[in-house]
Structures are given as C-alpha cells and as structure tokens.
Design a protein around this motif. Structure first.
Motif, PDB file in Angstrom:
ATOM      1  N   ILE A  49       0.955  -1.230   0.092  1.00 31.33           N
ATOM      2  CA  ILE A  49       0.002  -0.018  -0.081  1.00 31.33           C
ATOM      3  C   ILE A  49       0.917   1.173  -0.063  1.00 31.33           C
ATOM      4  O   ILE A  49       1.593   1.582   1.028  1.00 31.33           O
ATOM      5  N   THR A  50       0.943   1.892  -1.064  1.00 31.04           N
ATOM      6  CA  THR A  50       1.708   3.087  -1.370  1.00 31.04           C
ATOM      7  C   THR A  50       1.342   4.260  -1.311  1.00 31.04           C
ATOM      8  O   THR A  50       0.019   4.300  -1.616  1.00 31.04           O
ATOM      9  N   GLY A  51       2.226   5.458  -1.259  1.00 34.33           N
ATOM     10  CA  GLY A  51       1.339   6.718  -1.430  1.00 34.33           C
ATOM     11  C   GLY A  51       1.772   7.607  -0.327  1.00 34.33           C
ATOM     12  O   GLY A  51       2.290   7.197   0.728  1.00 34.33           O
ATOM     13  N   LYS A  52       1.525   8.756  -0.588  1.00 31.82           N
ATOM     14  CA  LYS A  52       1.775   9.976   0.462  1.00 31.82           C
ATOM     15  C   LYS A  52       0.397  10.335   0.965  1.00 31.82           C
ATOM     16  O   LYS A  52      -0.280  11.036   0.145  1.00 31.82           O
ATOM     17  N   VAL A  53       0.186  10.288   2.281  1.00 31.44           N
ATOM     18  CA  VAL A  53      -1.020  10.617   3.059  1.00 31.44           C
ATOM     19  C   VAL A  53      -1.140  12.361   2.741  1.00 31.44           C
ATOM     20  O   VAL A  53       0.191  12.971   3.274  1.00 31.44           O
ATOM     21  N   GLY A  54      -2.103  12.957   2.472  1.00 29.57           N
ATOM     22  CA  GLY A  54      -2.296  14.166   2.328  1.00 29.57           C
ATOM     23  C   GLY A  54      -1.920  14.591   0.733  1.00 29.57           C
ATOM     24  O   GLY A  54      -2.189  15.855   0.480  1.00 29.57           O
ATOM     25  N   GLU A  55      -1.622  13.674  -0.094  1.00 33.30           N
ATOM     26  CA  GLU A  55      -1.535  13.869  -1.378  1.00 33.30           C
ATOM     27  C   GLU A  55      -2.204  12.962  -2.212  1.00 33.30           C
ATOM     28  O   GLU A  55      -3.010  13.257  -2.655  1.00 33.30           O
ATOM     29  N   THR A  56      -1.441  11.764  -2.199  1.00 30.74           N
ATOM     30  CA  THR A  56      -2.290  10.592  -3.098  1.00 30.74           C
ATOM     31  C   THR A  56      -3.375   9.903  -2.215  1.00 30.74           C
ATOM     32  O   THR A  56      -3.906   8.998  -2.888  1.00 30.74           O
ATOM     33  N   LEU A  57      -3.212   9.849  -0.934  1.00 25.40           N
ATOM     34  CA  LEU A  57      -3.978   9.197   0.038  1.00 25.40           C
ATOM     35  C   LEU A  57      -4.490  10.093   1.088  1.00 25.40           C
ATOM     36  O   LEU A  57      -4.039  10.902   1.382  1.00 25.40           O
ATOM     37  N   ASP A  58      -6.024   9.879   1.301  1.00 23.79           N
ATOM     38  CA  ASP A  58      -6.628  10.443   2.226  1.00 23.79           C
ATOM     39  C   ASP A  58      -6.290   9.860   3.785  1.00 23.79           C
ATOM     40  O   ASP A  58      -5.735   8.902   3.873  1.00 23.79           O
ATOM     41  N   THR A  59      -6.824  10.728   4.758  1.00 25.45           N
ATOM     42  CA  THR A  59      -6.605   9.983   6.203  1.00 25.45           C
ATOM     43  C   THR A  59      -7.138   8.706   6.314  1.00 25.45           C
ATOM     44  O   THR A  59      -6.517   7.766   6.979  1.00 25.45           O
ATOM     45  N   ASP A  60      -8.405   8.557   5.710  1.00 21.79           N
ATOM     46  CA  ASP A  60      -9.153   7.207   5.953  1.00 21.79           C
ATOM     47  C   ASP A  60      -8.089   5.992   5.168  1.00 21.79           C
ATOM     48  O   ASP A  60      -8.020   4.932   5.735  1.00 21.79           O
ATOM     49  N   ALA A  61      -7.778   6.258   4.249  1.00 21.87           N
ATOM     50  CA  ALA A  61      -6.696   5.246   3.386  1.00 21.87           C
ATOM     51  C   ALA A  61      -5.465   4.850   4.241  1.00 21.87           C
ATOM     52  O   ALA A  61      -5.136   3.844   4.319  1.00 21.87           O
ATOM     53  N   GLY A  62      -4.890   6.118   4.922  1.00 18.36           N
ATOM     54  CA  GLY A  62      -3.862   5.811   5.575  1.00 18.36           C
ATOM     55  C   GLY A  62      -4.126   5.037   7.028  1.00 18.36           C
ATOM     56  O   GLY A  62      -3.215   4.128   7.249  1.00 18.36           O
ATOM     57  N   THR A  63      -5.228   5.330   7.388  1.00 20.23           N
ATOM     58  CA  THR A  63      -5.837   4.674   8.606  1.00 20.23           C
ATOM     59  C   THR A  63      -5.775   3.086   8.415  1.00 20.23           C
ATOM     60  O   THR A  63      -5.537   2.091   9.007  1.00 20.23           O
ATOM     61  N   ALA A  64      -6.458   2.638   7.256  1.00 16.95           N
ATOM     62  CA  ALA A  64      -6.774   1.473   6.622  1.00 16.95           C
ATOM     63  C   ALA A  64      -5.164   0.592   6.501  1.00 16.95           C
ATOM     64  O   ALA A  64      -5.120  -0.386   6.865  1.00 16.95           O
ATOM     65  N   ALA A  65      -3.967   1.746   6.084  1.00 20.34           N
ATOM     66  CA  ALA A  65      -3.001   1.037   5.843  1.00 20.34           C
ATOM     67  C   ALA A  65      -2.362   0.915   7.177  1.00 20.34           C
ATOM     68  O   ALA A  65      -1.628  -0.231   7.334  1.00 20.34           O
ATOM     69  N   ALA A  66      -2.478   1.663   8.044  1.00 24.43           N
ATOM     70  CA  ALA A  66      -1.951   1.331   9.545  1.00 24.43           C
ATOM     71  C   ALA A  66      -2.758  -0.078  10.106  1.00 24.43           C
ATOM     72  O   ALA A  66      -1.645  -0.713  10.441  1.00 24.43           O
ATOM     73  N   LYS A  67      -3.629  -0.361   9.487  1.00 24.51           N
ATOM     74  CA  LYS A  67      -4.452  -1.521  10.433  1.00 24.51           C
ATOM     75  C   LYS A  67      -3.576  -2.643   9.720  1.00 24.51           C
ATOM     76  O   LYS A  67      -3.456  -3.581  10.394  1.00 24.51           O
ATOM     77  N   THR A  68      -3.336  -2.664   8.409  1.00 20.25           N
ATOM     78  CA  THR A  68      -2.573  -3.895   7.991  1.00 20.25           C
ATOM     79  C   THR A  68      -1.174  -4.158   8.557  1.00 20.25           C
ATOM     80  O   THR A  68      -0.847  -5.059   8.762  1.00 20.25           O
ATOM     81  N   CYS A  69      -0.625  -2.883   9.094  1.00 24.01           N
ATOM     82  CA  CYS A  69       0.765  -3.010   9.821  1.00 24.01           C
ATOM     83  C   CYS A  69       0.396  -3.719  10.998  1.00 24.01           C
ATOM     84  O   CYS A  69       1.098  -4.652  11.410  1.00 24.01           O
ATOM     85  N   ALA A  70      -0.755  -3.487  11.739  1.00 20.23           N
ATOM     86  CA  ALA A  70      -0.838  -4.124  13.043  1.00 20.23           C
ATOM     87  C   ALA A  70      -0.942  -5.457  12.876  1.00 20.23           C
ATOM     88  O   ALA A  70      -0.665  -6.348  13.732  1.00 20.23           O
ATOM     89  N   ILE A  71      -1.789  -5.904  11.766  1.00 14.92           N
ATOM     90  CA  ILE A  71      -2.053  -7.323  11.598  1.00 14.92           C
ATOM     91  C   ILE A  71      -0.448  -8.001  11.370  1.00 14.92           C
ATOM     92  O   ILE A  71      -0.404  -9.300  11.874  1.00 14.92           O
ATOM     93  N   SER A  72       0.205  -7.483  10.611  1.00 15.87           N
ATOM     94  CA  SER A  72       1.671  -7.921  10.389  1.00 15.87           C
ATOM     95  C   SER A  72       2.224  -8.048  11.690  1.00 15.87           C
ATOM     96  O   SER A  72       3.163  -8.950  11.997  1.00 15.87           O
ATOM     97  N   LEU A  73       2.241  -6.901  12.445  1.00 17.02           N
ATOM     98  CA  LEU A  73       2.773  -7.338  13.799  1.00 17.02           C
ATOM     99  C   LEU A  73       2.354  -8.274  14.681  1.00 17.02           C
ATOM    100  O   LEU A  73       3.153  -8.945  15.208  1.00 17.02           O
ATOM    101  N   LEU A  74       1.068  -8.469  14.730  1.00 19.98           N
ATOM    102  CA  LEU A  74       0.698  -9.709  15.495  1.00 19.98           C
ATOM    103  C   LEU A  74       1.130 -10.938  14.776  1.00 19.98           C
ATOM    104  O   LEU A  74       1.287 -12.130  15.369  1.00 19.98           O
ATOM    105  N   SER A  75       1.372 -11.117  13.488  1.00 17.09           N
ATOM    106  CA  SER A  75       1.685 -12.138  12.802  1.00 17.09           C
ATOM    107  C   SER A  75       3.226 -12.535  13.352  1.00 17.09           C
ATOM    108  O   SER A  75       3.612 -13.622  13.459  1.00 17.09           O
TER     109      SER A  75
END
Length: 153
Positions: A49-75
């Motif tokens: 999930i690539t992009g720059k929040v505030g430019e190519t991604l909005d806050t909601d898309a960034g929030t969803a991206a952060a959730k994927t990081c959390a899932i990987s952390l638990l893995s």
C-alpha cells in the motif's frame, strides 16, 4: 486456534505467515518477556500500500494502511511465540511512521488504524503507549510503517 485468533476471526482477520525481513536484520528480537518487532510496512493481499497521505491518499486510506501493519505485527508476535498467540500478554508500545506531506498533521489519526485494531482484537491488553510521526518518505514508497514492543509469557 488460540483465543486471540478466534477473536481475530470474529473481526474477519486471519493471520498469514510472518513476512520475512527485506534486508540484513531480524523480524523480531525476544529479550526476557518482551518481543521487539521490526517495522512492518503497509501491505495487503494485493501487495504494497503505497502513497503519500495528504497527497495521493486521504486520512481514511492511511488509517486502513496502518491496520495492515498491526496485523503484520501480530503475525510476527505469533512467530516469536512459536505459533501460540495466547502467550501474548499485552501491547506495550507502537511507533508509527506516516509517509505524509509537510502540511499534513493528522498522523495520530492515521496510526489510530493500528491502535484501534489492537484494542478491538485484544481488549485492554491492546492498549499501549504510542508515537505517531511524519516521514518524508518510507521504504518502497509505502504509506505507513509501524514497529512494536509486546509483552509475552
């Protein structure tokens, strides 16, 4: 299936195999009852999930991206616990990096995607100390990277 994985299933999440490191480092280090997990980058079943929040991604898309990081952390924590995620006692700290524009100031809202997920999955054991910072860029152009410290038994 562990109790934590049963809760994750209720949330519609199945942990995949822990991602392998992309360079000369280890994905986690266990010191006593703490697991220090290396930064996990935003990726889903489609890839990075690539992009720059505030430019190519909005806050909601960034929030969803952060959730994927959390899932990987638990893995990674599951791997550190030899497959027994019920050894997880609590999330101690998360440090989140948001690939964002210079004028974007909602990094904490973005990293809430990880924090909210940890609490939804783990209850009070998911509450943690946290930092949320901006980055001019992140590896491979990803939107978010998060590292964590976890207590295990």
């Amino acid at each position: 299936m562990s109790a934590i994985e049963a809760k994750l299933a209720e949330l519609g999440v199945t942990l995949s195999e822990a991602p392998a490191p992309a360079a000369n480092y280890v994905p986690y280090v266990v010191v006593g009852d703490l697991v220090h997990v290396s930064g996990q980058i935003s990726m889903d079943e489609k890839g990075l999930i690539t992009g720059k929040v505030g430019e190519t991604l909005d806050t909601d898309a960034g929030t969803a991206a952060a959730k994927t990081c959390a899932i990987s952390l638990l893995s990674q924590v599951k791997a550190a616990c030899d497959g027994d995620l019920d050894r997880l006692v609590r999330v101690v700290k998360l440090v989140g990096f948001v690939n964002s524009t210079a004028d974007f100031t909602d990094q904490p809202k973005v990293i809430n995607g990880a924090s909210d997920f940890m609490v939804a999955a783990l209850g009070d054991a998911g509450r943690h100390a946290r930092s949320a910072v901006s980055a001019a860029s992140l590896p491979l152009g990803v939107a978010v990277e998060i590292e964590g410290i976890f207590q295990i038994k």
